[in-house]
Design a protein around this motif. Sequence first.
Motif, PDB file in Angstrom:
ATOM      1  N   LYS A 113      16.317  40.075  37.495  1.00  0.00           N
ATOM      2  CA  LYS A 113      16.460  39.192  38.654  1.00  0.00           C
ATOM      3  C   LYS A 113      17.032  39.957  39.849  1.00  0.00           C
ATOM      4  N   ASP A 138      17.448  39.336  44.436  1.00  0.00           N
ATOM      5  CA  ASP A 138      18.089  38.405  45.377  1.00  0.00           C
ATOM      6  C   ASP A 138      17.169  37.287  45.852  1.00  0.00           C
ATOM      7  N   THR A 139      15.885  37.365  45.474  1.00  0.00           N
ATOM      8  CA  THR A 139      14.931  36.367  45.969  1.00  0.00           C
ATOM      9  C   THR A 139      14.249  35.694  44.770  1.00  0.00           C
ATOM     10  N   PRO A 140      13.464  34.655  45.045  1.00  0.00           N
ATOM     11  CA  PRO A 140      12.746  33.964  43.955  1.00  0.00           C
ATOM     12  C   PRO A 140      11.627  34.787  43.308  1.00  0.00           C
ATOM     13  N   HIS A 141      11.430  36.029  43.762  1.00  0.00           N
ATOM     14  CA  HIS A 141      10.338  36.860  43.222  1.00  0.00           C
ATOM     15  C   HIS A 141      10.375  36.902  41.693  1.00  0.00           C
TER      16      HIS A 141
END
Length: 163
Positions: free
Chosen positions: A92, A94-97
């Motif tokens: 994971k 910092d973004t929803p990627h």
Amino acid sequence: MATQLKSLSDFSHTTIPSASPYRFAIVTAQWNADITGALYQGAYELLVKQGASPENIISVTVPGSFELTSGADMILNNKKVDAVICLGCVIKGDTPHFEYICSAVAHGITNVGLKYNIPAIFGVLTTNNQEQALERAGGKHGNKGEEAAATAILMADLQRSLC
Ligand SMILES: Nc1c(NC[C@H](O)[C@H](O)[C@H](O)CO)[nH]c(=O)[nH]c1=O
Ligand SMILES: CC(=O)[C@@H](O)COP(=O)(O)O
């Protein structure tokens, strides 16, 4: 948390059949190569320990976990194998990627196995951080690659028993 208490690679609850009759493919993502390399090693060594012939193990790499589906499809479209093992590590950021990749890979691997009616095994770590990944790639929580290889043998054996 339950996971904290056990190795996720404990297969003492089941008997793993011989892998000698079967042909396998291992598709490994290159992202987080230190982790995926350990997953690959675990998977390969378990297959051989269970009797698979090295010449019956096809090994390929893809850039990232998102490409595991395409890599598995290429293998299943061109090679005769009894199971394909897909190995990756998505950590994971910092973004929803992270969510998009994990969802796409899980659905993709499921669908490619159904498309060819060949077991396609999800050996992809989806972790919050590097530490969790290391713990599951030969650390205190076992090796997801070993689990995936054991699952591949069990599923190949199941399919042959039903033919
Ligand atoms: N961030 C991670 C990735 N990202 C790359 C994608 O998998 C893919 O290669 C890219 O989006 C181009 O299609 N891949 C991982 O395996 N692990 C990660 O943590
Ligand atoms: C899972 C990912 O793609 C991740 O490494 C990307 O990080 P970020 O969400 O900070 O761009």
